[in-house]
Design a protein around this motif. Structure first.
Motif, PDB file in Angstrom:
ATOM      1  N   MET A  82       0.816  -1.194   0.000  1.00 27.12           N
ATOM      2  CA  MET A  82       0.000   0.000   0.000  1.00 27.12           C
ATOM      3  C   MET A  82       0.863   1.263   0.000  1.00 27.12           C
ATOM      4  N   ALA A  83       1.971   1.245   0.744  1.00 22.14           N
ATOM      5  CA  ALA A  83       2.843   2.419   0.820  1.00 22.14           C
ATOM      6  C   ALA A  83       3.486   2.709  -0.537  1.00 22.14           C
ATOM      7  N   LYS A  84       3.859   1.657  -1.263  1.00 19.54           N
ATOM      8  CA  LYS A  84       4.467   1.855  -2.579  1.00 19.54           C
ATOM      9  C   LYS A  84       3.461   2.474  -3.541  1.00 19.54           C
ATOM     10  N   TRP A  85       2.222   2.029  -3.461  1.00 20.44           N
ATOM     11  CA  TRP A  85       1.177   2.572  -4.318  1.00 20.44           C
ATOM     12  C   TRP A  85       0.963   4.051  -4.008  1.00 20.44           C
ATOM     13  N   ALA A  86       0.925   4.407  -2.729  1.00 21.78           N
ATOM     14  CA  ALA A  86       0.741   5.808  -2.331  1.00 21.78           C
ATOM     15  C   ALA A  86       1.897   6.663  -2.829  1.00 21.78           C
ATOM     16  N   ALA A  87       3.118   6.144  -2.730  1.00 21.59           N
ATOM     17  CA  ALA A  87       4.287   6.894  -3.207  1.00 21.59           C
ATOM     18  C   ALA A  87       4.222   7.080  -4.716  1.00 21.59           C
ATOM     19  N   ALA A  88       3.785   6.042  -5.429  1.00 20.30           N
ATOM     20  CA  ALA A  88       3.664   6.147  -6.887  1.00 20.30           C
ATOM     21  C   ALA A  88       2.602   7.179  -7.265  1.00 20.30           C
ATOM     22  N   MET A  89       1.517   7.203  -6.569  1.00 21.61           N
ATOM     23  CA  MET A  89       0.454   8.170  -6.847  1.00 21.61           C
ATOM     24  C   MET A  89       0.927   9.595  -6.560  1.00 21.61           C
ATOM     25  N   GLU A  90       1.702   9.754  -5.499  1.00 23.33           N
ATOM     26  CA  GLU A  90       2.230  11.075  -5.162  1.00 23.33           C
ATOM     27  C   GLU A  90       3.131  11.590  -6.280  1.00 23.33           C
ATOM     28  N   MET A  91       3.951  10.721  -6.850  1.00 20.34           N
ATOM     29  CA  MET A  91       4.840  11.127  -7.929  1.00 20.34           C
ATOM     30  C   MET A  91       4.046  11.522  -9.169  1.00 20.34           C
ATOM     31  N   LEU A  92       2.941  10.831  -9.418  1.00 20.39           N
ATOM     32  CA  LEU A  92       2.109  11.171 -10.571  1.00 20.39           C
ATOM     33  C   LEU A  92       1.473  12.549 -10.406  1.00 20.39           C
ATOM     34  N   LEU A  93       1.172  12.914  -9.179  1.00 19.38           N
ATOM     35  CA  LEU A  93       0.520  14.189  -8.907  1.00 19.38           C
ATOM     36  C   LEU A  93       1.507  15.343  -8.806  1.00 19.38           C
ATOM     37  N   LEU A  94       2.801  15.042  -8.674  1.00 18.29           N
ATOM     38  CA  LEU A  94       3.826  16.066  -8.520  1.00 18.29           C
ATOM     39  C   LEU A  94       4.043  16.796  -9.844  1.00 18.29           C
ATOM     40  N   VAL A  95       3.929  18.082  -9.797  1.00 13.47           N
ATOM     41  CA  VAL A  95       4.186  18.903 -10.979  1.00 13.47           C
ATOM     42  C   VAL A  95       5.488  19.646 -10.729  1.00 13.47           C
ATOM     43  N   CYS A  96       6.479  19.351 -11.547  1.00  9.42           N
ATOM     44  CA  CYS A  96       7.776  20.006 -11.397  1.00  9.42           C
ATOM     45  C   CYS A  96       7.717  21.361 -12.089  1.00  9.42           C
ATOM     46  N   ASP A  97       7.731  22.391 -11.286  1.00  3.52           N
ATOM     47  CA  ASP A  97       7.650  23.759 -11.793  1.00  3.52           C
ATOM     48  C   ASP A  97       8.701  24.591 -11.074  1.00  3.52           C
ATOM     49  N   PRO A  98       9.840  24.850 -11.722  1.00  2.00           N
ATOM     50  CA  PRO A  98      10.902  25.608 -11.059  1.00  2.00           C
ATOM     51  C   PRO A  98      10.459  26.999 -10.627  1.00  2.00           C
ATOM     52  N   GLY A  99       9.421  27.533 -11.230  1.00  2.00           N
ATOM     53  CA  GLY A  99       8.905  28.838 -10.819  1.00  2.00           C
ATOM     54  C   GLY A  99       8.395  28.839  -9.389  1.00  2.00           C
ATOM     55  N   LEU A 100       8.014  27.662  -8.895  1.00  2.00           N
ATOM     56  CA  LEU A 100       7.535  27.561  -7.516  1.00  2.00           C
ATOM     57  C   LEU A 100       8.660  27.741  -6.506  1.00  2.00           C
ATOM     58  N   LEU A 101       9.895  27.715  -6.994  1.00  2.00           N
ATOM     59  CA  LEU A 101      11.045  27.894  -6.106  1.00  2.00           C
ATOM     60  C   LEU A 101      11.510  29.347  -6.037  1.00  2.00           C
ATOM     61  N   SER A 102      10.732  30.263  -6.574  1.00  2.00           N
ATOM     62  CA  SER A 102      11.131  31.678  -6.560  1.00  2.00           C
ATOM     63  C   SER A 102      11.373  32.233  -5.151  1.00  2.00           C
ATOM     64  N   PRO A 103      10.684  31.745  -4.094  1.00  2.00           N
ATOM     65  CA  PRO A 103      11.021  32.243  -2.755  1.00  2.00           C
ATOM     66  C   PRO A 103      12.442  31.891  -2.323  1.00  2.00           C
ATOM     67  N   CYS A 104      13.094  31.012  -3.077  1.00  2.00           N
ATOM     68  CA  CYS A 104      14.450  30.569  -2.728  1.00  2.00           C
ATOM     69  C   CYS A 104      15.537  31.276  -3.535  1.00  2.00           C
ATOM     70  N   ALA A 105      15.178  32.281  -4.296  1.00  2.00           N
ATOM     71  CA  ALA A 105      16.159  32.955  -5.149  1.00  2.00           C
ATOM     72  C   ALA A 105      17.287  33.589  -4.329  1.00  2.00           C
ATOM     73  N   ALA A 106      16.953  34.332  -3.285  1.00  2.00           N
ATOM     74  CA  ALA A 106      17.996  35.007  -2.495  1.00  2.00           C
ATOM     75  C   ALA A 106      18.945  34.007  -1.834  1.00  2.00           C
ATOM     76  N   PRO A 107      18.459  32.933  -1.223  1.00  2.00           N
ATOM     77  CA  PRO A 107      19.401  31.965  -0.654  1.00  2.00           C
ATOM     78  C   PRO A 107      20.312  31.323  -1.707  1.00  2.00           C
ATOM     79  N   ILE A 108      19.775  31.071  -2.902  1.00  2.00           N
ATOM     80  CA  ILE A 108      20.595  30.449  -3.946  1.00  2.00           C
ATOM     81  C   ILE A 108      21.633  31.441  -4.470  1.00  2.00           C
TER      82      ILE A 108
END
Length: 81
Positions: free
Chosen positions: A1-27
């Protein structure tokens, strides 16, 4: 069940580097990450290897400041092989 949940989480993950804009100053400047930055990093954690392999973002995610920022947020740096 845990593997299935992890797989579903990855399917729902949208990789959008724009969401990391609050991290610009630290980078770019090595400042301490804000709570908003850490929250964004945690939400995009599954995308780190994708960003590290993308020539557009690799220099940012692999930088010393990015590694310090990720560690300061309590997130382990991924092993992207």
């Amino acid at each position: 069940m845990a593997k299935w949940a992890a797989a579903m989480e990855m399917l729902l993950l949208v990789c959008d580097p724009g969401l990391l804009s609050p991290c610009a100053a630290p980078i770019f400047f090595g400042t301490a990450p804000s709570a908003s930055c850490c929250s964004s990093l945690k939400a995009q954690q599954g995308c780190f290897c994708q960003y590290a392999k993308d020539p557009t973002y690799a220099s940012y995610i692999n930088s010393t400041n990015a590694r310090k920022m990720i560690a300061a947020c309590g997130i382990p740096f991924p092993n992207c092989s």
